[in-house]
Design a protein around this motif. Structure first.
Motif, short mmCIF file in Angstrom:
data_model
loop_
_atom_site.label_atom_id
_atom_site.label_comp_id
_atom_site.label_asym_id
_atom_site.label_seq_id
_atom_site.Cartn_x
_atom_site.Cartn_y
_atom_site.Cartn_z
N CYS A 21 25.58 -14.34 2.04
CA CYS A 21 26.28 -14.27 0.77
C CYS A 21 27.31 -15.39 0.67
O CYS A 21 28.11 -15.60 1.58
N VAL A 60 29.63 -11.15 4.52
CA VAL A 60 28.49 -10.31 4.87
C VAL A 60 27.17 -11.08 4.78
O VAL A 60 27.02 -11.97 3.94
N CYS A 73 25.95 -12.86 -4.36
CA CYS A 73 26.72 -11.64 -4.11
C CYS A 73 25.67 -10.58 -3.84
O CYS A 73 24.76 -10.39 -4.64
N ILE A 74 25.78 -9.95 -2.69
CA ILE A 74 24.76 -8.94 -2.37
C ILE A 74 25.30 -7.52 -2.55
O ILE A 74 24.73 -6.56 -2.04
N GLY A 75 26.40 -7.45 -3.29
CA GLY A 75 26.90 -6.14 -3.74
C GLY A 75 27.70 -5.35 -2.72
O GLY A 75 27.93 -4.16 -2.93
N THR A 76 28.11 -5.98 -1.66
CA THR A 76 28.92 -5.26 -0.65
C THR A 76 30.15 -6.11 -0.32
O THR A 76 30.43 -6.38 0.84
N CYS A 104 33.04 -13.38 -0.26
CA CYS A 104 32.56 -13.86 1.04
C CYS A 104 33.02 -15.29 1.29
O CYS A 104 33.40 -15.64 2.41
N GLY A 162 29.03 -15.54 -2.34
CA GLY A 162 29.80 -15.11 -3.51
C GLY A 162 31.29 -15.30 -3.23
O GLY A 162 31.68 -15.57 -2.09
N THR A 163 32.12 -15.11 -4.25
CA THR A 163 33.55 -15.42 -4.12
C THR A 163 34.23 -14.69 -2.96
O THR A 163 34.91 -15.32 -2.14
S1 FES Z 1 30.66 -11.75 -2.67
FE1 FES Z 1 29.60 -11.38 -0.86
S2 FES Z 1 28.89 -9.35 -1.13
FE2 FES Z 1 29.89 -9.78 -2.97
#
Ligand code: FES
Length: 160
Positions: A85, A136, A127-130, A90, A87-88
């Motif tokens: 991930c 993660v 973003c894998i939702g966790t 992470c 995403g922001t």
């Molecule tokens: S940003 Fe990584 S799980 Fe949401």
């Protein structure tokens, strides 16, 4: 060469089998592509050509569909999919370093996403939702959260 030709013929038989389940149905292409990917693990060119021939759909249209949907893969992938991930949540907790550590542990060269032995494929997710587990990664269906670069070798070794 002979072996490859035999494989292509064998794969064409499999495609005919798959297509026969959906022949005559409108919108047969998507389920046929899904079933073919399930059977072969990915969608190599000779498989797409066989689907094109069987369904009488131009190959260019099939490529259009396959490249549009992220669920389809044109390249052979590894047995284990490592989804990192970026995403922001992470990212701010060091996802870039985790990815660097995974790449170096798997000895992936620049531009490579799959190990030469096809044991691992690395994918980047948004973003894998966790987010509460940041940073993660997922390996197949397993989540590994609160990761640090020094935990990466141990996690990967579970799948070697
Ligand atoms: S940003 Fe990584 S799980 Fe949401």
């Amino acid at each position: 060469m002979k072996k490859k030709k035999k494989q292509i013929q064998k794969d064409s038989v499999k495609i005919r089998e798959i297509v026969s389940k959906y022949r005559g149905e409108s919108g047969a292409l998507m389920p046929v592509l899904q079933a073919a990917q399930e059977a072969f693990g990915y969608l190599p060119e000779h498989v797409l050509q066989a689907i094109s021939k069987e369904l009488k759909i131009p190959l260019s249209n099939i490529y259009g569909v396959v490249t549009f949907y992220a669920q389809f893969h044109l390249k052979r992938r590894g047995k284990n999919i490592v989804r990192c991930c970026l995403g922001t949540a992470c990212y701010v907790k060091g996802a870039k370093e985790i990815i660097g550590s995974i790449k170096s542990e798997l000895k992936l060269k620049p531009g490579e996403d799959t190990t030469p032995d096809y044991r691992f494929t690395l994918e980047i997710a948004r973003c894998i939702g966790t987010c509460f587990l940041a940073p993660v990664i997922m390996i197949n269906n397993d989540y590994y959260g609160n990761l640090s670069t020094n935990k990466v070798p141990g996690v990967l070794s579970l799948y070697r």
